[in-house]
Scaffold this motif. Structure first.
Motif, PDB file in Angstrom:
ATOM      1  N   GLY A  52      12.211   0.625  -3.902  1.00  0.00           N
ATOM      2  CA  GLY A  52      11.504   0.116  -5.015  1.00  0.00           C
ATOM      3  C   GLY A  52      10.885  -0.851  -5.416  1.00  0.00           C
ATOM      4  N   PRO A  53      11.638  -1.998  -5.351  1.00  0.00           N
ATOM      5  CA  PRO A  53      10.798  -3.392  -5.508  1.00  0.00           C
ATOM      6  C   PRO A  53       9.608  -3.545  -4.701  1.00  0.00           C
ATOM      7  CG  PRO A  53      13.173  -3.713  -5.365  1.00  0.00           C
ATOM      8  CD  PRO A  53      12.895  -2.185  -4.543  1.00  0.00           C
ATOM      9  N   ALA A  54       9.404  -3.393  -3.422  1.00  0.00           N
ATOM     10  CA  ALA A  54       8.239  -3.816  -2.541  1.00  0.00           C
ATOM     11  C   ALA A  54       7.336  -2.711  -2.647  1.00  0.00           C
ATOM     12  CB  ALA A  54       8.520  -4.098  -1.133  1.00  0.00           C
ATOM     13  N   THR A  55       6.410  -2.486  -4.134  1.00  0.00           N
ATOM     14  CA  THR A  55       5.440  -1.460  -4.227  1.00  0.00           C
ATOM     15  C   THR A  55       4.175  -1.762  -3.712  1.00  0.00           C
ATOM     16  OG1 THR A  55       4.943  -2.612  -6.273  1.00  0.00           O
ATOM     17  CG2 THR A  55       6.581  -1.027  -6.588  1.00  0.00           C
ATOM     18  N   ALA A  56       3.077  -0.798  -3.722  1.00  0.00           N
ATOM     19  CA  ALA A  56       2.015  -1.097  -3.321  1.00  0.00           C
ATOM     20  C   ALA A  56       1.211  -2.262  -4.111  1.00  0.00           C
ATOM     21  CB  ALA A  56       1.039   0.164  -3.581  1.00  0.00           C
ATOM     22  N   LYS A  57       1.596  -2.049  -5.377  1.00  0.00           N
ATOM     23  CA  LYS A  57       0.798  -3.092  -6.281  1.00  0.00           C
ATOM     24  C   LYS A  57       1.376  -4.711  -6.003  1.00  0.00           C
ATOM     25  CE  LYS A  57       0.370  -1.879 -10.628  1.00  0.00           C
ATOM     26  NZ  LYS A  57       0.755  -1.456 -12.071  1.00  0.00           N
ATOM     27  N   LEU A  58       2.851  -4.585  -5.829  1.00  0.00           N
ATOM     28  CA  LEU A  58       3.207  -6.120  -5.180  1.00  0.00           C
ATOM     29  C   LEU A  58       2.627  -6.386  -4.057  1.00  0.00           C
ATOM     30  CD1 LEU A  58       4.987  -8.523  -5.625  1.00  0.00           C
ATOM     31  CD2 LEU A  58       7.039  -7.172  -4.575  1.00  0.00           C
TER      32      LEU A  58
ATOM     33  N   MET B 215      10.249   6.060   2.112  1.00  0.00           N
ATOM     34  CA  MET B 215       9.107   6.751   1.618  1.00  0.00           C
ATOM     35  C   MET B 215       8.820   8.080   2.211  1.00  0.00           C
ATOM     36  SD  MET B 215       6.513   3.688   0.434  1.00  0.00           S
ATOM     37  CE  MET B 215       5.527   4.770  -0.595  1.00  0.00           C
ATOM     38  N   GLU B 216       8.522   9.137   1.560  1.00  0.00           N
ATOM     39  CA  GLU B 216       8.038  10.315   2.034  1.00  0.00           C
ATOM     40  C   GLU B 216       6.545  10.159   2.741  1.00  0.00           C
ATOM     41  OE1 GLU B 216       8.334  13.748  -0.525  1.00  0.00           O
ATOM     42  OE2 GLU B 216      10.420  13.133  -0.838  1.00  0.00           O
ATOM     43  N   PRO B 217       6.182  10.585   3.900  1.00  0.00           N
ATOM     44  CA  PRO B 217       4.875  10.609   4.464  1.00  0.00           C
ATOM     45  C   PRO B 217       3.722  10.635   3.364  1.00  0.00           C
ATOM     46  CG  PRO B 217       6.360  11.772   5.903  1.00  0.00           C
ATOM     47  CD  PRO B 217       7.113  11.878   4.471  1.00  0.00           C
ATOM     48  N   GLU B 218       3.749  11.449   2.529  1.00  0.00           N
ATOM     49  CA  GLU B 218       2.401  11.597   1.504  1.00  0.00           C
ATOM     50  C   GLU B 218       2.629  10.530   0.601  1.00  0.00           C
ATOM     51  OE1 GLU B 218      -0.898  12.738   0.466  1.00  0.00           O
ATOM     52  OE2 GLU B 218       0.142  13.602   2.179  1.00  0.00           O
ATOM     53  N   ALA B 219       3.815   9.913   0.189  1.00  0.00           N
ATOM     54  CA  ALA B 219       4.037   9.010  -0.812  1.00  0.00           C
ATOM     55  C   ALA B 219       3.377   7.680   0.034  1.00  0.00           C
ATOM     56  CB  ALA B 219       5.292   8.744  -1.198  1.00  0.00           C
ATOM     57  N   LEU B 220       3.654   7.492   1.438  1.00  0.00           N
ATOM     58  CA  LEU B 220       3.120   6.398   2.049  1.00  0.00           C
ATOM     59  C   LEU B 220       1.455   6.348   2.107  1.00  0.00           C
ATOM     60  CD1 LEU B 220       3.660   3.934   3.810  1.00  0.00           C
ATOM     61  CD2 LEU B 220       4.018   5.477   5.681  1.00  0.00           C
ATOM     62  N   ARG B 221       0.881   7.677   2.418  1.00  0.00           N
ATOM     63  CA  ARG B 221      -0.465   7.777   2.599  1.00  0.00           C
ATOM     64  C   ARG B 221      -0.944   7.070   1.080  1.00  0.00           C
ATOM     65  NH1 ARG B 221      -2.408  10.886   6.692  1.00  0.00           N
ATOM     66  NH2 ARG B 221      -0.772  12.260   7.743  1.00  0.00           N
ATOM     67  N   LYS B 222      -0.298   7.475   0.092  1.00  0.00           N
ATOM     68  CA  LYS B 222      -1.027   7.087  -1.219  1.00  0.00           C
ATOM     69  C   LYS B 222      -0.799   5.702  -1.319  1.00  0.00           C
ATOM     70  CE  LYS B 222      -0.338  11.828  -3.329  1.00  0.00           C
ATOM     71  NZ  LYS B 222       0.426  12.466  -4.572  1.00  0.00           N
ATOM     72  N   ALA B 223       0.302   5.079  -1.102  1.00  0.00           N
ATOM     73  CA  ALA B 223       0.525   3.576  -1.334  1.00  0.00           C
ATOM     74  C   ALA B 223      -0.566   2.808  -0.457  1.00  0.00           C
ATOM     75  CB  ALA B 223       2.240   3.452  -0.960  1.00  0.00           C
ATOM     76  N   ILE B 224      -0.493   3.200   0.674  1.00  0.00           N
ATOM     77  CA  ILE B 224      -1.498   2.469   1.640  1.00  0.00           C
ATOM     78  C   ILE B 224      -2.992   2.491   0.915  1.00  0.00           C
ATOM     79  CG2 ILE B 224      -2.711   2.465   3.957  1.00  0.00           C
ATOM     80  CD1 ILE B 224      -0.165   3.559   5.166  1.00  0.00           C
ATOM     81  N   VAL B 225      -3.342   3.522   0.486  1.00  0.00           N
ATOM     82  CA  VAL B 225      -4.829   4.002  -0.240  1.00  0.00           C
ATOM     83  C   VAL B 225      -4.593   2.793  -1.527  1.00  0.00           C
ATOM     84  CG1 VAL B 225      -6.073   5.215  -1.611  1.00  0.00           C
ATOM     85  CG2 VAL B 225      -5.216   6.071   0.497  1.00  0.00           C
ATOM     86  N   GLU B 226      -3.623   2.715  -2.117  1.00  0.00           N
ATOM     87  CA  GLU B 226      -3.519   2.109  -3.297  1.00  0.00           C
ATOM     88  C   GLU B 226      -3.850   0.479  -2.845  1.00  0.00           C
ATOM     89  OE1 GLU B 226      -0.450   0.906  -6.939  1.00  0.00           O
ATOM     90  OE2 GLU B 226      -0.184   2.636  -5.780  1.00  0.00           O
ATOM     91  N   ILE B 227      -3.012   0.126  -1.822  1.00  0.00           N
ATOM     92  CA  ILE B 227      -3.362  -1.350  -1.311  1.00  0.00           C
ATOM     93  C   ILE B 227      -4.541  -1.546  -1.249  1.00  0.00           C
ATOM     94  CG2 ILE B 227      -2.489  -2.776   0.364  1.00  0.00           C
ATOM     95  CD1 ILE B 227       0.334  -1.524   0.356  1.00  0.00           C
ATOM     96  N   LYS B 228      -5.083  -0.752  -0.372  1.00  0.00           N
ATOM     97  CA  LYS B 228      -6.409  -1.011   0.228  1.00  0.00           C
ATOM     98  C   LYS B 228      -7.552  -0.676  -0.954  1.00  0.00           C
ATOM     99  CE  LYS B 228      -6.165   0.715   4.956  1.00  0.00           C
ATOM    100  NZ  LYS B 228      -6.805   1.424   5.871  1.00  0.00           N
TER     101      LYS B 228
END
Length: 356
Positions: A26-32, A50-63
């Motif tokens: 929870g704490p180490a989010t894409a936003k952080l 993180m579930e695989p699809e959630a990981l994909r979305k988070a990486i996109v958010e970081i980028k």
């Protein structure tokens, strides 16, 4: 004279020798992660649960939020489920569920996403992958190197650091026992409560034993800690607990308040939440579960079994039943700030100390 532009800065393409810990759950989010990277450090997405699809979305958010380097942290544990004592453990957990007014859920196997998570990092061109609880497989290291992806491994002993170096990682984190949450001890057969070597002792011994850059972790929360780590031979620091209060973190407000209210005497190393030793702020769950005398299931099984309690506690804002992972330097953490403000303050302190 110490320089704040270290080899790690050049290796990872960052401006300051600060790496944000990959605090899973929870704490180490894409936003952080994006905010830390934008501020010049190396932000890390805590992807282990993180579930695989959630990981994909988070990486996109970081980028989308930053064009700067960042890391994704995954677990590489080979531990398998063991629910052989499930009835006994559920009996000990029943009073917590009763207080939270939730029913005991059916238990399913613990998710094993590590391989998929690594493959997603490869597919999506994540700049840095960091691992905890062990090392990547040789073919994964080879694939990462071929793709230009750098690897960081966590180590809690000199021998683990040497194994990490021989596996081909680019840098190793020397995690002292002061660190919050789960540390990266490879095997609990040798160290049942995780290796208990302090940062001050561990860092220079690992520096002397390996040729790759060393990142110091455990109890580091300000510019003094950064300069001390560099003086011990480290090239950078990894900071977790202080970033729990970052405005971009996903830390529950009740958890944040506990961090603000606690001090160096309030943390303990426990297996009661996950089955694997981790440093947490002591709360009623830890006290009451330990009073039962019930031995937790091994990791990851115990983590799976207690998940409903932790989830319900978060929904109800009940920090007494949350896993409050935190390191020992709690008096150095006194308020919320943005990631950029936090990094700026640490670097200002460090520059003042060395007279830059």
């Amino acid at each position: 004279m110490l320089s704040l532009q270290t080899g790690i800065c050049h290796l990872f393409g960052i401006n300051v020798p600060i790496i944000q810990a990959g605090m899973a759950g929870g704490p180490a989010t894409a936003k952080l992660a994006a905010a830390v990277s934008e501020a010049g450090g190396l932000g890390t997405l805590g992807a282990a649960y993180m579930e695989p699809e959630a990981l994909r979305k988070a990486i996109v958010e970081i980028k989308e939020a930053t064009g700067k380097p960042f890391a994704v942290n995954i677990f590489t544990s080979k531990d398998k489920d063991d629910f052989s004592r499930l009835v006994e453990v559920q009996r000990a957990l029943a009073p917590f569920r009763k207080e939270l007014m939730i029913e005991e859920p059916p238990i399913t196997s613990s998710a094993e996403w590590s391989r998929q998570q690594f493959d997603i990092c490869m597919e999506m061109g994540v700049p840095v992958v960091s691992t905890a609880f062990g090392l990547l497989e040789p073919e994964q290291v080879e694939a990462a190197k071929a793709a230009g992806i750098q690897i960081i491994a966590m180590a809690t002993t000199v021998e683990e650091a040497k194994l990490a170096e021989s596996s081909g990682v680019d840098a190793v984190v020397a995690q002292g026992s002061e660190a919050g949450g789960h540390r990266g001890t490879f095997s609990l057969k040798t160290h049942s409560d995780g290796a208990q070597i302090g940062t001050l002792s561990l860092v220079p011994q690992i520096v002397d034993a390996v040729k790759i850059p060393v990142i110091a972790a455990g109890g580091i929360a300000d510019g003094r800690g950064l300069i001390a780590a560099l003086a011990l031979g480290a090239d950078a620091v990894q900071i977790g607990t202080r970033f729990l209060l970052a405005k971009e973190a996903g830390t529950h407000p009740a958890y944040q308040q506990k961090v603000i209210d606690a001090n160096e005497e309030h943390t303990v190393i426990t297996k009661s939440f996950s089955g694997r030793p981790a440093r947490a702020i002591k709360n009623r769950f830890l006290s009451k579960f330990e009073e039962t005398g019930t031995r937790p299931l091994p990791f990851p099984s115990h983590n799976t079994v207690t998940r409903d309690i932790r989830t319900a506690a978060a929904k109800q804002g009940n920090s007494e039943f949350m896993s409050l992972w935190a390191g020992q330097s709690l008096r150095l953490i006194n308020g919320k700030a943005s990631a950029a403000e936090t990094i700026g303050e640490i670097m200002e302190d460090a520059r003042r100390i060395i007279g830059e």
